[in-house]
Design an enzyme around this catalytic site. Structure first.
Site, PDB file in Angstrom:
ATOM      1  N   HIS A   1      71.548  53.692  33.060  1.00 56.29           N
ATOM      2  CA  HIS A   1      70.791  54.925  32.843  1.00 56.29           C
ATOM      3  C   HIS A   1      69.535  54.582  32.041  1.00 56.29           C
ATOM      4  CE1 HIS A   1      74.370  57.931  33.292  1.00 56.29           C
ATOM      5  NE2 HIS A   1      74.379  56.993  34.233  1.00 56.29           N
TER       6      HIS A   1
ATOM      7  N   GLU B   1      68.289  55.825  29.378  1.00 56.89           N
ATOM      8  CA  GLU B   1      68.493  55.731  27.924  1.00 56.89           C
ATOM      9  C   GLU B   1      69.096  54.388  27.534  1.00 56.89           C
ATOM     10  OE1 GLU B   1      69.661  60.026  29.091  1.00 56.89           O
ATOM     11  OE2 GLU B   1      69.811  58.087  29.934  1.00 56.89           O
TER      12      GLU B   1
ATOM     13  N   CYS C   1      73.854  62.142  29.051  1.00 57.71           N
ATOM     14  CA  CYS C   1      75.278  62.300  29.362  1.00 57.71           C
ATOM     15  C   CYS C   1      76.102  61.824  28.161  1.00 57.71           C
ATOM     16  CB  CYS C   1      75.639  61.492  30.609  1.00 57.71           C
ATOM     17  SG  CYS C   1      75.580  59.705  30.366  1.00 57.71           S
TER      18      CYS C   1
ATOM     19  N   CYS D   1      75.552  58.077  27.302  1.00 56.67           N
ATOM     20  CA  CYS D   1      74.267  57.823  26.654  1.00 56.67           C
ATOM     21  C   CYS D   1      74.215  58.421  25.248  1.00 56.67           C
ATOM     22  CB  CYS D   1      73.131  58.341  27.520  1.00 56.67           C
ATOM     23  SG  CYS D   1      72.946  57.398  29.055  1.00 56.67           S
TER      24      CYS D   1
END
Length: 150
Positions: A54, A56, A84, A87
């Site tokens: 992801h 992040e 999410c 993260c």
């Protein structure tokens, strides 16, 4: 233009680049206390065949590498979509000082929705949280991306 908006604009550019790679358009930027951008990334889960890639996570990894530390106290994270749970946990582990995000994610978010990671007593660190910065642009990117897949 405010520095908040400028940093979110950079995260939005990372999200657009992710969409160009056929990735979900999410971008993230890590900013040092002096306002210097130290890392930026967009989603790369498909490209890397890695469910943890992801925006992040990738930006945090790059920032930690640049800082020479697994902790980033005093650093800020700008991300185009509410992180999410995975993260959000990584953000806490990295000791990010402030989290700025654009669009809310009622389905998969882990900050204000879903798991609400930072509200759990097991959370080691809770950053200051600011939402809604660049939300309309982030939402438009996501809508356009998913409209093409339905």
């Amino acid at each position: 233009m405010s520095p908040f908006r400028s940093h979110m604009d950079q995260a939005l550019a990372e999200a657009r680049a992710a969409a160009d790679r056929d990735e979900v358009p999410v971008g993230a930027v890590v900013v040092a206390a002096d306002g210097r951008v130290v890392a930026a990334a967009g989603n790369r889960t498909r490209e890397l065949s890695d469910p943890t890639a992801h925006a992040e996570i990738l930006a945090l990894r790059a920032a930690c590498s640049a800082a020479g530390s697994e902790r980033l106290p005093g650093f800020d994270l700008y991300v185009t979509l509410e992180p999410c749970a995975m993260c959000a946990s990584a953000i806490g582990q990295a000791r990010i000082a402030r989290l700025y995000y654009g669009a809310a994610d009622p389905k998969s978010g882990g900050v204000a929705h879903g798991a609400q990671v930072f509200r759990h007593p097991q959370s080691h660190h809770v950053p200051e949280i600011y939402d809604g910065i660049g939300a309309s642009e982030a939402e438009a990117l996501l809508r356009a991306f998913f409209a093409g897949r339905r």
